[in-house]
Scaffold this active site. Structure first.
Site, PDB file in Angstrom:
ATOM      1  N   CYS A   1      -9.076 106.979  55.785  1.00  0.00           N
ATOM      2  CA  CYS A   1      -9.919 107.631  56.790  1.00  0.00           C
ATOM      3  C   CYS A   1     -10.716 108.771  56.146  1.00  0.00           C
ATOM      4  CB  CYS A   1      -9.070 108.096  57.978  1.00  0.00           C
ATOM      5  SG  CYS A   1     -10.054 108.382  59.455  1.00  0.00           S
TER       6      CYS A   1
ATOM      7  N   HIS B   1      -5.531 103.250  59.563  1.00  0.00           N
ATOM      8  CA  HIS B   1      -4.427 104.153  59.210  1.00  0.00           C
ATOM      9  C   HIS B   1      -3.107 103.390  59.062  1.00  0.00           C
ATOM     10  CE1 HIS B   1      -6.197 108.198  59.853  1.00  0.00           C
ATOM     11  NE2 HIS B   1      -7.008 107.575  60.692  1.00  0.00           N
TER      12      HIS B   1
ATOM     13  N   GLU C   1      -0.520 104.388  57.687  1.00  0.00           N
ATOM     14  CA  GLU C   1       0.609 105.319  57.853  1.00  0.00           C
ATOM     15  C   GLU C   1       0.967 105.494  59.328  1.00  0.00           C
ATOM     16  OE1 GLU C   1      -2.439 106.242  57.587  1.00  0.00           O
ATOM     17  OE2 GLU C   1      -2.801 108.211  58.498  1.00  0.00           O
TER      18      GLU C   1
END
Lengths: 741, 228
Positions: free
Chosen positions: B87, B195, B197
């Site tokens: 990002c 993302h 994560e």
């Protein structure tokens, strides 16, 4: 650059200049009495903001006192930056809601953005890390370009600020109604998490300690924001745009991180946000709470504009600023932390014993006021209240009857009402996942956040249907609390406590004060029944445009605790074959319902009644069934009644439902309270029926993507493909926003 | 493996990234490294997290590329060390010139936070070794400027050299070729807008992001740990 010429104390008196900044004649006289002399320009400025409704609650204090605010699990009730509630394991949740209605009405992006910024600071000033944001918004119908502009910009402002700071916006609610056409509402709520040992307070204790300023420099923005917030809006309100502050979320993020580090330092004595009324309120309130005084040298205040006067510096509401009281000699500890976050600090004053707020500027004393005069001595008004004539009138009307006969069409119409329609257009713009704790995302009854390192989670929701309150403030007040609690229950949590934002018109109008009295009385009663104390809140009055007040709109932000992650429950149906149960009988009370609004274009008559004992009993039964693992999905029946609730359980899934019921329009669309749609796996059906004897089986979840509702005799009432329902429901708001008319 | 997660002022996915590495890989060290650090040479893999570095008031990442730590990040990347930007991290890598192209505002001019379908285009990189080519992953996106733009020639080069690692299954933000993630020519630097994560646990909706981090770890182990 020379100072602008300020009026003298004599001129302020003789020309009644105090009236221009919102101070009434009798208030001015009281100020003179308290000070023993006429206040100068800076001093009257201090009083005008601290004695504004926004800071002093002078019209609402007696009403706020009726709210229960204590319980064994409440660690901090109203009075600090935010309320604090014990959640076990040495941890606590810290939360509060705040309004930013007036700023958002004239400058929607910055108004909404700084509303988010302010509530974040209220929470992290307690030492808690903000873990979630919510918001409650009210707009007029999306049929005018101006309202679409306000709506889009408010959402963009919330998104722009919250996303950048990195706190997820996990939930909220929006209603659209003519009543908010001139005066939209923007209420923002923040929840923080803290180890109880780290709790901080806003006190200026310890004579000789240093008063430190941390964060953004002071500019001329937001001067008299608190006063502006305490006035009615009118056609000149756009001129108040300079009263709106400008947000800088990047600085906020650094202030946040720095404050959380500072909170762990022994050097810190007290800390408070410079929010409404800026430096004035933070200094006066911290001194007042500690029973001390503060002397400040305004030449030392970091300034981003030249030639600022003491009056401007004290009344500025520039954002992202904090006031700290630091142990004498340990200032460097704080400076080192702030330097790491690239933040400006300045030691601007000292804690004194004299209980006075003393300000010097260019070597002169420019203000010298007893602290208690500013805070504790602020007036409290016992306001006359009078039941408005239309209340009786509504109560005495014959029961309203819906005209609807094409139920399919009615359901689609209800689903496309902006209040009911899918809000993805809104929450897609909010980062609702950052910090990676969001278990239940926006769109269900309540948002759920796991607490990392435990098996627990928090559930939270905001509610407040003002239509009921407009017709019957007491009953509506009870409903507002009950609905919030019900949403928490549906997610598998026990409601713990709440924060409220009381949005009303002018309290000086007896009929509006009556609404305030009645609705808060209803809310208090409900809070007592559910054992959910009010731990923090905000009052926003004078929500009027050109003399026309909004519906009374108390908004409730509730927080609950999920004991075990596997208790987390959501509203969509889960699998074909599950049994659909309805808890609670429908009754034909239509006042304030979505269907009445769709058919008549206005609301009238009697609202659904709220039996608090029944509500509480059902809530606990439903929660027990969830905890026993008997529940696949749970959803409360609210706006639009059972038909809308069932549609909400199937939309977005690969499932449908087949249910049968009495041939009665109330069964389909009435908003009778204390009702739920619950789906249960076949093998658990018997146990569920034993656990909740009032639950009645209405049908089953099917793998055919159709919602079918028919009479017990088999006659079709509603038959709609799940995808068609979803299409209408999801498309409604984007469709309004695309229209150019 | 020693992992560095760089914290720029305004980073806000740094702790999420750190959890992803420490809770779901066998990395021996995961450090949050401040933007002021002079060197990241001691680390085996360098992670640039999401957020709004310096507020992103200018073009996203345009200021962060000048942060003191970036000189060392660029030097390590040029020497072949693993560098991953997610990002805002991707935006910074573009601004720093470690990856080609640029980011524009999303085609709808609005921030989007939503879980989307992401397709694995190349499973032969150190970042995607544990995925299958063609596999569809459920991974959240959360960005206002994720509309990846590059000229036609760059796009052809990226395609020809299999440097497009991830694409969106639908056109979510207007990106050229629906690109979601690309590597540099050497294949040691990856930038991606989604993302991973945030997709580490089914509790939070998806665990499709895990294998990105385990791929990085496995690549390091395969190239550094001598098995006996």
């Amino acid at each position: 650059m020379s100072l602008q010429l300020e009026p003298t104390a004599e001129e302020i008196h003789a020309e009644r200049l105090y009236a221009d900044i919102g101070v009434k004649d009798h208030e001015y006289e009281r100020i003179v009495q308290l000070m023993g002399r006429k206040p100068n320009y800076t001093e009257i400025g201090l009083f005008s903001v601290l004695w504004s409704e926004h800071c002093s609650y002078k019209h609402s204090k007696p009403l706020l006192k009726q709210f229960p605010s204590t319980a064994p699990h409440v660690l901090q009730g109203p009075g600090e930056g935010a309320g604090v509630v014990d959640i076990g394991d040495g941890q606590a949740v810290v939360f509060k809601v705040e309004s930013h209605n007036h700023p958002s009405a004239v400058e929607p992006y910055q108004g909404a953005a700084t509303g988010v910024g302010g509530i974040l600071r209220d929470v992290f000033s307690m030492g808690a890390r903000p873990i979630a944001l919510l918001n409650s918004l009210r707009f007029g119908p999306l049929t005018t370009p101006r309202m679409r502009y306000l709506f889009e910009e408010v959402v963009a402002g919330i998104s722009g600020y919250g996303n950048c700071v990195g706190v997820p916006t996990v939930g909220g609610e929006i209603q659209f109604d003519d009543t908010y056409d001139g005066n939209p509402l923007v209420n923002a709520m923040c929840i923080g998490l803290i180890d109880q040992n780290d709790l901080q307070k806003g006190i200026a204790a310890g004579v000789g300690n240093t008063v430190m300023y941390v964060g953004a420099a002071t500019g001329r923005d937001g001067i008299h924001g608190a006063t502006f917030a305490s006035e009615e809006l009118n056609e000149d309100s756009a001129d108040k745009r300079p009263s709106v502050q400008v947000g800088d979320p990047f600085t906020e993020k650094r202030v946040l991180e720095a404050c959380l580090e500072v909170a762990k330092s022994d050097a810190l004595v007290g800390i408070q946000d410079m929010g409404a009324a800026g430096l004035t309120s933070s200094a006066a309130e911290m001194a007042s709470k500690a029973g001390t005084g503060i002397a400040m040298n305004l030449d030392l205040v970091p300034q981003r504009e030249t030639g600022m006067t003491p009056y401007e510096m004290m009344l500025s509401e520039s954002q992202e600023r904090m006031l700290l009281v630091v142990e004498k000699g340990k200032e460097t500890e704080i400076e080192v932390i702030c330097e790491k976050w690239d933040l400006e600090t300045a030691a601007i004053g000292t804690v004194k014993e004299d209980m006075r707020l003393t300000l010097t500027f260019h070597g002169d004393v420019v203000a010298d006021v007893p602290v208690t005069a500013l805070t504790d001595e602020a007036p409290v008004y016992d306001v006359p209240s009078e039941e408005p004539a239309d209340f009786r009138e509504h109560q005495q009307r014959p029961v309203w009857q819906p005209q609807s006969s094409d139920y399919n069409e009615t359901l689609l119409q209800l689903l496309s009402q902006p209040t009911i329609a899918n809000k993805e257009w809104v929450y897609d713009q909010y980062d609702h996942m950052v910090q990676t704790n969001t278990v239940v995302m926006p769109g269900s009854d309540a948002a759920v956040l796991r607490i990392r390192g435990t098996e627990k989670a928090l559930a939270t929701s905001m509610d407040g249907n003002s239509r009921y309150i407009a017709l019957d403030p007491k009953e509506g007040g009870k409903i507002a609390i009950a609905e919030a609690a019900r949403n928490i229950i549906c997610s598998g949590a026990q409601p713990l406590a709440l924060t409220d934002c009381l949005n009303y018109g002018s309290p000086e109008e007896p009929s509006i004060y009556w609404q305030m009295e009645q609705s808060t009385a209803g809310m208090s009663e409900a809070c007592r029944t559910f054992d959910t104390p009010v731990v923090s809140g905000n009052v926003s009055l004078y929500n009027e445009t050109n003399g026309e007040a909004i519906y009374p709109t108390p908004v409730v932000g509730m927080v609950g605790l999920v004991e075990q992650l596997d208790h987390v429950t959501t509203q969509p149906f889960k699998q074909a074959g599950d049994v659909i149960y309805i808890i609670g009988e429908a009754e034909p009370a239509w006042g304030g319902s979505e269907l009445q609004l769709v058919e008549d274009g206005k609301i009238s008559g009697q609202v659904p009644t709220m039996d608090l004992e029944l509500e509480q009993a059902r809530q606990q039964q439903v929660l027990a069934a969830i905890r026993a693992g008997l529940v696949q999905s749970a959803h409360d029946i609210a706006e639009g009644g059972l038909a809308v609730a069932l549609a909400e359980c199937v939309m977005g899934t690969e499932l449908g439902a087949d249910v049968s019921m009495k041939d009665d329009v109330a069964e389909l669309f009435a908003e009778t309270q204390s009702r739920y749609v619950i789906s249960v796996a076949v093998e658990d059906a018997e146990a569920f029926e034993q656990a909740i004897p009032a639950a009645r089986c209405y049908g089953t979840v099917t793998d055919e993507k159709v919602l079918r509702m028919k009479t017990t005799e088999g006659q079709k009432l509603i038959e709609q493909p799940t995808d068609e329902l979803h299409h209408v429901w999801k498309g409604a708001i984007p469709c309004f926003l695309k229209s150019k008319a | 493996m020693k992992a560095a997660v760089i914290v720029f002022p305004g980073s806000n996915c740094d702790t999420d990234m750190s959890y992803a590495l420490s809770d779901f890989t066998d990395a021996e060290t995961v450090d949050l490294v401040p933007y002021t650090a002079e060197s990241v040479a001691e680390y085996d893999a360098i992670f640039l997290p999401g957020g709004f570095s310096y507020g992103d008031y200018l073009r996203s990442g345009a200021i962060a590329r000048f942060a003191p730590v970036m000189q060392s990040v660029i030097a390590e990347a040029e020497q072949g060390k693993t560098v991953l930007g997610i990002c805002n991290g991707f935006q910074i890598l573009l601004e720093a010139g470690l990856l080609p192209g640029a980011m524009k505002r999303n085609k709808d001019l609005k921030y989007i936070c939503r879980t989307v379908d992401v397709k694995v285009e190349n499973a032969d990189t150190r970042f995607s070794g544990e995925y299958e080519k063609g596999e569809t992953l459920r991974i959240p996106i959360a960005h206002g400027e994720g509309n990846y733009e590059c000229d036609g020639q760059t796009y052809e080069t990226l395609k020809k050299n299999n440097r497009i690692v991830f694409t969106y299954e639908a056109d979510v933000n207007g990106s050229t070729g629906q690109i979601a993630g690309i590597t540099n020519e050497a294949g040691n630097v990856l930038g991606m807008m989604p993302h991973p994560e945030r997709a580490m646990e089914t509790l939070l909706g998806s665990e499709d992001g895990r294998r990105l981090f385990t791929s990085v770890y496995r690549h390091w182990r395969d190239t550094h740990v001598v098995t006996t």
